[in-house]
Design an enzyme around this catalytic site. Structure first.
Site, PDB file in Angstrom:
ATOM      1  N   TRP A  71      -7.753   9.839  -8.222  1.00 40.61           N
ATOM      2  CA  TRP A  71      -8.865  10.337  -9.040  1.00 40.61           C
ATOM      3  C   TRP A  71      -8.805   9.799 -10.459  1.00 40.61           C
ATOM      4  O   TRP A  71      -9.822   9.387 -11.018  1.00 40.61           O
ATOM      5  CB  TRP A  71      -8.908  11.876  -9.017  1.00 40.61           C
ATOM      6  CG  TRP A  71      -9.698  12.298  -7.821  1.00 40.61           C
ATOM      7  CD1 TRP A  71      -9.203  12.667  -6.607  1.00 40.61           C
ATOM      8  CD2 TRP A  71     -11.123  12.300  -7.698  1.00 40.61           C
ATOM      9  NE1 TRP A  71     -10.232  12.897  -5.735  1.00 40.61           N
ATOM     10  CE2 TRP A  71     -11.421  12.693  -6.373  1.00 40.61           C
ATOM     11  CE3 TRP A  71     -12.181  12.012  -8.556  1.00 40.61           C
ATOM     12  CZ2 TRP A  71     -12.736  12.794  -5.908  1.00 40.61           C
ATOM     13  CZ3 TRP A  71     -13.480  12.126  -8.096  1.00 40.61           C
ATOM     14  CH2 TRP A  71     -13.754  12.514  -6.788  1.00 40.61           C
TER      15      TRP A  71
ATOM     16  N   GLU B 284       0.839  -1.215   0.000  1.00 37.49           N
ATOM     17  CA  GLU B 284       0.000   0.000   0.000  1.00 37.49           C
ATOM     18  C   GLU B 284       0.863   1.251   0.000  1.00 37.49           C
ATOM     19  O   GLU B 284       0.603   2.206  -0.729  1.00 37.49           O
ATOM     20  CB  GLU B 284      -0.934   0.013   1.214  1.00 37.49           C
ATOM     21  CG  GLU B 284      -1.994  -1.054   1.186  1.00 37.49           C
ATOM     22  CD  GLU B 284      -2.727  -1.116  -0.147  1.00 37.49           C
ATOM     23  OE1 GLU B 284      -3.267  -0.091  -0.583  1.00 37.49           O
ATOM     24  OE2 GLU B 284      -2.726  -2.201  -0.763  1.00 37.49           O
TER      25      GLU B 284
ATOM     26  N   TRP C  17       1.998   2.279  -3.328  1.00 38.85           N
ATOM     27  CA  TRP C  17       1.118   3.041  -4.223  1.00 38.85           C
ATOM     28  C   TRP C  17       1.482   4.516  -4.174  1.00 38.85           C
ATOM     29  O   TRP C  17       1.469   5.231  -5.174  1.00 38.85           O
ATOM     30  CB  TRP C  17      -0.352   2.853  -3.818  1.00 38.85           C
ATOM     31  CG  TRP C  17      -0.970   1.656  -4.455  1.00 38.85           C
ATOM     32  CD1 TRP C  17      -1.203   0.437  -3.872  1.00 38.85           C
ATOM     33  CD2 TRP C  17      -1.431   1.548  -5.815  1.00 38.85           C
ATOM     34  NE1 TRP C  17      -1.780  -0.407  -4.786  1.00 38.85           N
ATOM     35  CE2 TRP C  17      -1.934   0.240  -5.978  1.00 38.85           C
ATOM     36  CE3 TRP C  17      -1.466   2.419  -6.900  1.00 38.85           C
ATOM     37  CZ2 TRP C  17      -2.468  -0.206  -7.183  1.00 38.85           C
ATOM     38  CZ3 TRP C  17      -1.995   1.974  -8.107  1.00 38.85           C
ATOM     39  CH2 TRP C  17      -2.491   0.678  -8.245  1.00 38.85           C
TER      40      TRP C  17
ATOM     41  N   ASN D 108     -10.213   4.834   2.658  1.00 48.15           N
ATOM     42  CA  ASN D 108      -9.835   4.554   1.268  1.00 48.15           C
ATOM     43  C   ASN D 108     -10.966   3.919   0.458  1.00 48.15           C
ATOM     44  O   ASN D 108     -11.194   4.293  -0.692  1.00 48.15           O
ATOM     45  CB  ASN D 108      -8.601   3.644   1.236  1.00 48.15           C
ATOM     46  CG  ASN D 108      -8.173   3.346  -0.183  1.00 48.15           C
ATOM     47  OD1 ASN D 108      -7.904   4.253  -0.965  1.00 48.15           O
ATOM     48  ND2 ASN D 108      -8.143   2.063  -0.551  1.00 48.15           N
TER      49      ASN D 108
ATOM     50  N   TRP E 248     -13.245  14.472 -13.439  1.00 51.64           N
ATOM     51  CA  TRP E 248     -12.480  14.079 -12.252  1.00 51.64           C
ATOM     52  C   TRP E 248     -11.734  15.250 -11.621  1.00 51.64           C
ATOM     53  O   TRP E 248     -11.458  15.258 -10.429  1.00 51.64           O
ATOM     54  CB  TRP E 248     -11.490  12.950 -12.591  1.00 51.64           C
ATOM     55  CG  TRP E 248     -10.537  13.260 -13.715  1.00 51.64           C
ATOM     56  CD1 TRP E 248     -10.742  13.027 -15.037  1.00 51.64           C
ATOM     57  CD2 TRP E 248      -9.234  13.873 -13.623  1.00 51.64           C
ATOM     58  NE1 TRP E 248      -9.665  13.451 -15.779  1.00 51.64           N
ATOM     59  CE2 TRP E 248      -8.722  13.975 -14.940  1.00 51.64           C
ATOM     60  CE3 TRP E 248      -8.458  14.342 -12.564  1.00 51.64           C
ATOM     61  CZ2 TRP E 248      -7.470  14.516 -15.231  1.00 51.64           C
ATOM     62  CZ3 TRP E 248      -7.211  14.886 -12.848  1.00 51.64           C
ATOM     63  CH2 TRP E 248      -6.727  14.977 -14.159  1.00 51.64           C
TER      64      TRP E 248
ATOM     65  N   TRP F 238     -17.931  15.237 -20.623  1.00 51.83           N
ATOM     66  CA  TRP F 238     -18.404  15.248 -19.239  1.00 51.83           C
ATOM     67  C   TRP F 238     -19.723  16.011 -19.135  1.00 51.83           C
ATOM     68  O   TRP F 238     -20.005  16.871 -19.966  1.00 51.83           O
ATOM     69  CB  TRP F 238     -17.363  15.916 -18.326  1.00 51.83           C
ATOM     70  CG  TRP F 238     -16.014  15.250 -18.310  1.00 51.83           C
ATOM     71  CD1 TRP F 238     -14.885  15.687 -18.944  1.00 51.83           C
ATOM     72  CD2 TRP F 238     -15.648  14.045 -17.634  1.00 51.83           C
ATOM     73  NE1 TRP F 238     -13.837  14.824 -18.695  1.00 51.83           N
ATOM     74  CE2 TRP F 238     -14.284  13.801 -17.896  1.00 51.83           C
ATOM     75  CE3 TRP F 238     -16.337  13.125 -16.840  1.00 51.83           C
ATOM     76  CZ2 TRP F 238     -13.591  12.699 -17.397  1.00 51.83           C
ATOM     77  CZ3 TRP F 238     -15.657  12.026 -16.334  1.00 51.83           C
ATOM     78  CH2 TRP F 238     -14.303  11.822 -16.616  1.00 51.83           C
TER      79      TRP F 238
HETATM   80  C1  LIG Z   1      -9.880   9.377  -5.125  1.00 52.21           C
HETATM   81  C2  LIG Z   1      -8.733   9.125  -4.153  1.00 52.21           C
HETATM   82  C3  LIG Z   1      -8.044  10.197  -3.623  1.00 52.21           C
HETATM   83  C4  LIG Z   1      -6.980   9.983  -2.717  1.00 52.21           C
HETATM   84  N1  LIG Z   1      -6.304  11.071  -2.214  1.00 52.21           N
HETATM   85  C5  LIG Z   1      -5.260  10.871  -1.384  1.00 52.21           C
HETATM   86  C6  LIG Z   1      -4.528  11.971  -0.859  1.00 52.21           C
HETATM   87  O1  LIG Z   1      -4.772  13.135  -1.164  1.00 52.21           O
HETATM   88  N2  LIG Z   1      -3.520  11.698   0.029  1.00 52.21           N
HETATM   89  C7  LIG Z   1      -3.190  10.427   0.388  1.00 52.21           C
HETATM   90  O2  LIG Z   1      -2.270  10.235   1.199  1.00 52.21           O
HETATM   91  N3  LIG Z   1      -3.851   9.376  -0.128  1.00 52.21           N
HETATM   92  C8  LIG Z   1      -4.880   9.548  -0.978  1.00 52.21           C
HETATM   93  N4  LIG Z   1      -5.559   8.467  -1.466  1.00 52.21           N
HETATM   94  C9  LIG Z   1      -5.097   7.102  -1.138  1.00 52.21           C
HETATM   95  C10 LIG Z   1      -5.689   6.470   0.133  1.00 52.21           C
HETATM   96  O3  LIG Z   1      -7.085   6.596   0.126  1.00 52.21           O
HETATM   97  C11 LIG Z   1      -5.144   7.055   1.427  1.00 52.21           C
HETATM   98  O4  LIG Z   1      -3.734   7.091   1.363  1.00 52.21           O
HETATM   99  C12 LIG Z   1      -5.529   6.216   2.642  1.00 52.21           C
HETATM  100  O5  LIG Z   1      -6.930   6.156   2.755  1.00 52.21           O
HETATM  101  C13 LIG Z   1      -4.938   6.841   3.894  1.00 52.21           C
HETATM  102  O6  LIG Z   1      -5.317   6.124   5.032  1.00 52.21           O
HETATM  103  P1  LIG Z   1      -4.253   5.315   5.887  1.00 52.21           P
HETATM  104  O7  LIG Z   1      -3.097   6.169   6.209  1.00 52.21           O
HETATM  105  O8  LIG Z   1      -5.001   4.719   7.031  1.00 52.21           O
HETATM  106  O9  LIG Z   1      -3.817   4.198   4.842  1.00 52.21           O
HETATM  107  P2  LIG Z   1      -3.168   2.747   4.993  1.00 52.21           P
HETATM  108  O10 LIG Z   1      -4.106   1.793   4.341  1.00 52.21           O
HETATM  109  O11 LIG Z   1      -2.733   2.468   6.356  1.00 52.21           O
HETATM  110  O12 LIG Z   1      -1.901   2.854   4.027  1.00 52.21           O
HETATM  111  C14 LIG Z   1      -0.655   3.384   4.480  1.00 52.21           C
HETATM  112  C15 LIG Z   1      -0.182   4.494   3.593  1.00 52.21           C
HETATM  113  O13 LIG Z   1       0.033   4.018   2.274  1.00 52.21           O
HETATM  114  C16 LIG Z   1      -0.303   5.024   1.327  1.00 52.21           C
HETATM  115  N5  LIG Z   1      -1.429   4.545   0.504  1.00 52.21           N
HETATM  116  C17 LIG Z   1      -2.311   3.581   0.799  1.00 52.21           C
HETATM  117  N6  LIG Z   1      -3.165   3.390  -0.229  1.00 52.21           N
HETATM  118  C18 LIG Z   1      -2.813   4.277  -1.175  1.00 52.21           C
HETATM  119  C19 LIG Z   1      -3.310   4.577  -2.477  1.00 52.21           C
HETATM  120  N7  LIG Z   1      -4.337   3.919  -3.028  1.00 52.21           N
HETATM  121  N8  LIG Z   1      -2.719   5.560  -3.174  1.00 52.21           N
HETATM  122  C20 LIG Z   1      -1.665   6.232  -2.669  1.00 52.21           C
HETATM  123  N9  LIG Z   1      -1.148   5.994  -1.447  1.00 52.21           N
HETATM  124  C21 LIG Z   1      -1.711   5.023  -0.713  1.00 52.21           C
HETATM  125  C22 LIG Z   1      -0.726   6.250   2.122  1.00 52.21           C
HETATM  126  O14 LIG Z   1       0.406   7.089   2.279  1.00 52.21           O
HETATM  127  C23 LIG Z   1      -1.157   5.644   3.437  1.00 52.21           C
HETATM  128  O15 LIG Z   1      -1.059   6.547   4.519  1.00 52.21           O
HETATM  129  C24 LIG Z   1      -6.629   8.660  -2.373  1.00 52.21           C
HETATM  130  C25 LIG Z   1      -7.343   7.587  -2.917  1.00 52.21           C
HETATM  131  C26 LIG Z   1      -8.380   7.818  -3.801  1.00 52.21           C
HETATM  132  C27 LIG Z   1      -9.152   6.647  -4.365  1.00 52.21           C
END
Ligand SMILES: Cc1cc2nc3c(=O)[nH]c(=O)nc-3n(C[C@H](O)[C@H](O)[C@H](O)COP(=O)(O)OP(=O)(O)OC[C@H]3O[C@@H](n4cnc5c(N)ncnc54)[C@H](O)[C@@H]3O)c2cc1C
Length: 469
Positions: free
Chosen positions: A386, A278, A281, A345, A363, A310
């Protein structure tokens, strides 16, 4: 005098620029002095849609860092200029006044920041200040290429290559820097950055030690149930460290080091760690931004999708923003964002798919709204998320992946626990009705009718994407 320019790296732990600068000061024959600056750029932040909550967290993080730097004999100064364009002259003036010989910072990837740093380096060097750019906030800074020597465009093959590279080139985090002088008496008046507002400090305490503690607790105590709980928004199943990563209060290399330590202690192979995937990503989206700078300029990753037609509906957009779409799971997600500055997420995917596929709204509207409200707003991850959701991005799945908000709700919030928390008008509904309340019930509870008919919307978006072929 050595100067460290703090930007998106508000921490003492694993801060390469800070560490190297302190090391250079302490190594010099006559120990040299050191100071740090942080530069507020309110107009630029507005252009970049930085959320008030994120700036609120950052303000408090700066208070904490100022105290911690002071203990090492390093004063922190806060400067201000409206936009990045004003920074070269401002920093040069500061360097003149403080007899700075060397200025240190950590690399940033997005294009505006790269151009800012190029201009600063040129200007300072012209005024006899040596500049040092250290490697950034990523785990792997090397630009990986595929067998055709081109950048990867899909996550899984990139990820395999990333882990392989990592296993051979582990770059361990830096420790906190050594003191460069006697502890200073630090100004106790609070730093309040322009544009900042209150944030949920009960959910995200703003000291670096709190951030590191949360990381440690997650990795050593909670990570083992991550895969089981991570998709259920009513559970505290994810790390919730994203606001700390987004403002650089912890480094992703520190996350990796902890994963490796925990895996070592628990007899697991860190290369197969689910949470590392994760974190990757986040790295992947920065990698894409570096390889495809057009992503920083509002362009779609898949060029053909620039021609997608759109819909423009201010009413539907407002319903989505306010959490009044009449789709309970979507509304719960949007209200979580509006109330806490964070969204789970699974719900980011559901709400983003809803806006771009079912309402067929560009988007970029969603990207902007998220950025303006997220406490963890991160340009690359937000843009990547997005574009992934809108099928304009790097997603390997075909464009006809359309999330059904009703079945997503039944699957990930079966009893409606999460919905009831954020859409309290539905709190008395049973597990059958909560996902799509009958019309009569909606009227009685003053909960809106669906802003769009799901079947119609699904057909509409499929037709629009087909037109692109
Ligand atoms: C439309 C959309 C917009 C998003 N905008 C952001 C944003 O502005 N900032 C942001 O940090 N994340 C964003 N994310 C990714 C993800 O939703 C969040 O990182 C996550 O929900 C943060 O919660 P957590 O720290 O508990 O994640 P955990 O599940 O604990 O993951 C640990 C870390 O891994 C990274 N991570 C995990 N999943 C993703 C992912 N899909 N994409 C990128 N990084 C990821 C993050 O840094 C996160 O803190 C977005 C996802 C979507 C679908």
């Amino acid at each position: 005098m050595h100067l460290v320019w703090l930007r998106n790296d508000i921490r003492l732990d694993d801060n390469p620029a800070l560490y190297q600068a302190a090391k250079s000061c302490n190594k010099a024959v006559t120990q040299q002095k050191m100071c740090a600056v942080y530069i507020a750029t309110p107009k630029q932040w507005q252009i970049h849609d930085e959320a008030p909550a994120k700036l609120g967290l950052r303000s408090q993080a700066l208070n904490d860092v100022r105290k911690n730097l002071g203990a090492l004999g390093i004063p922190l100064y806060i400067l201000e200029t409206p936009k990045y364009a004003g920074i070269p002259a401002l920093l040069q003036k500061f360097c003149d006044e403080h007899e700075v010989t060397d200025c240190w910072w950590n690399e940033e990837i997005p294009i505006d920041e790269k151009e800012r740093d190029k201009a600063v380096a040129a200007h300072l060097q012209h005024h006899a200040v040596t500049t040092h750019e250290c490697k950034s906030n990523r785990i792997v800074n090397h630009t990986l290429l595929n067998q055709q020597e081109s950048p990867y465009k899909v996550f899984t093959p990139w990820y395999k290559s990333w882990v392989k590279h990592l296993a051979l080139n582990i770059d361990l985090p830096h420790a906190k820097p050594d003191a460069v002088g006697k502890a200073l008496k630090v100004d106790s008046s609070p730093i309040v950055l322009p544009g900042s507002d209150d944030f949920r400090s009960d959910l995200w305490p703003a000291a670096e030690k709190d951030a590191l503690q949360r990381l440690e607790t997650f990795v050593f105590e909670r990570e083992q149930s991550y895969m089981q709980h991570r998709d259920i928004p009513s559970l505290n199943g994810t790390s919730t460290i994203s606001p700390y990563l987004a403002s650089g209060m912890i480094s992703s290399r520190r996350c990796l080091a902890m994963i490796m330590q925990a895996c070592g202690e628990q007899g697991r192979d860190w290369q197969g760690d689910d949470w590392l995937r994760e974190l990757a990503w986040r790295e992947f989206y920065y990698y894409l931004m570096q390889c495809f700078p057009k992503l920083c300029r509002n362009r779609a990753f898949k060029p053909e999708t620039e021609n997608l037609q759109w819909e423009k509906s201010a009413k539907a957009l407002a319903a989505w923003q306010q959490g009044n779409t009449g789709f309970p799971i979507v509304d719960a997600g949007m209200r979580q964002l509006n109330q806490t500055g964070w969204m789970h997420n699974r719900l980011r995917m559901v709400t983003a798919s809803f806006l771009t596929k079912l309402l067929l709204i560009d988007w970029r509207e969603g990207e902007r709204y998220f950025m303006q409200h997220l406490i963890d707003g991160d340009f690359a991850s937000n843009n990547g998320g997005w574009q992934w959701s809108a099928s304009t991005g790097c997603d390997a799945s075909p464009w006809f992946r359309i999330f059904n908000p009703y079945s997503q709700s039944q699957k990930f919030d079966p009893e409606g626990k999460f919905i009831k928390k954020f859409v309290p008008e539905l709190k008395d509904l049973n597990a059958k009705d909560i996902h799509n309340p009958p019309s009569k019930v909606r009227q009685h509870l003053k909960y809106p009718e669906p802003v769009v008919d799901y079947k119609f919307a699904r057909e509409r978006v499929l037709a629009r994407f087909k037109e692109l072929k």
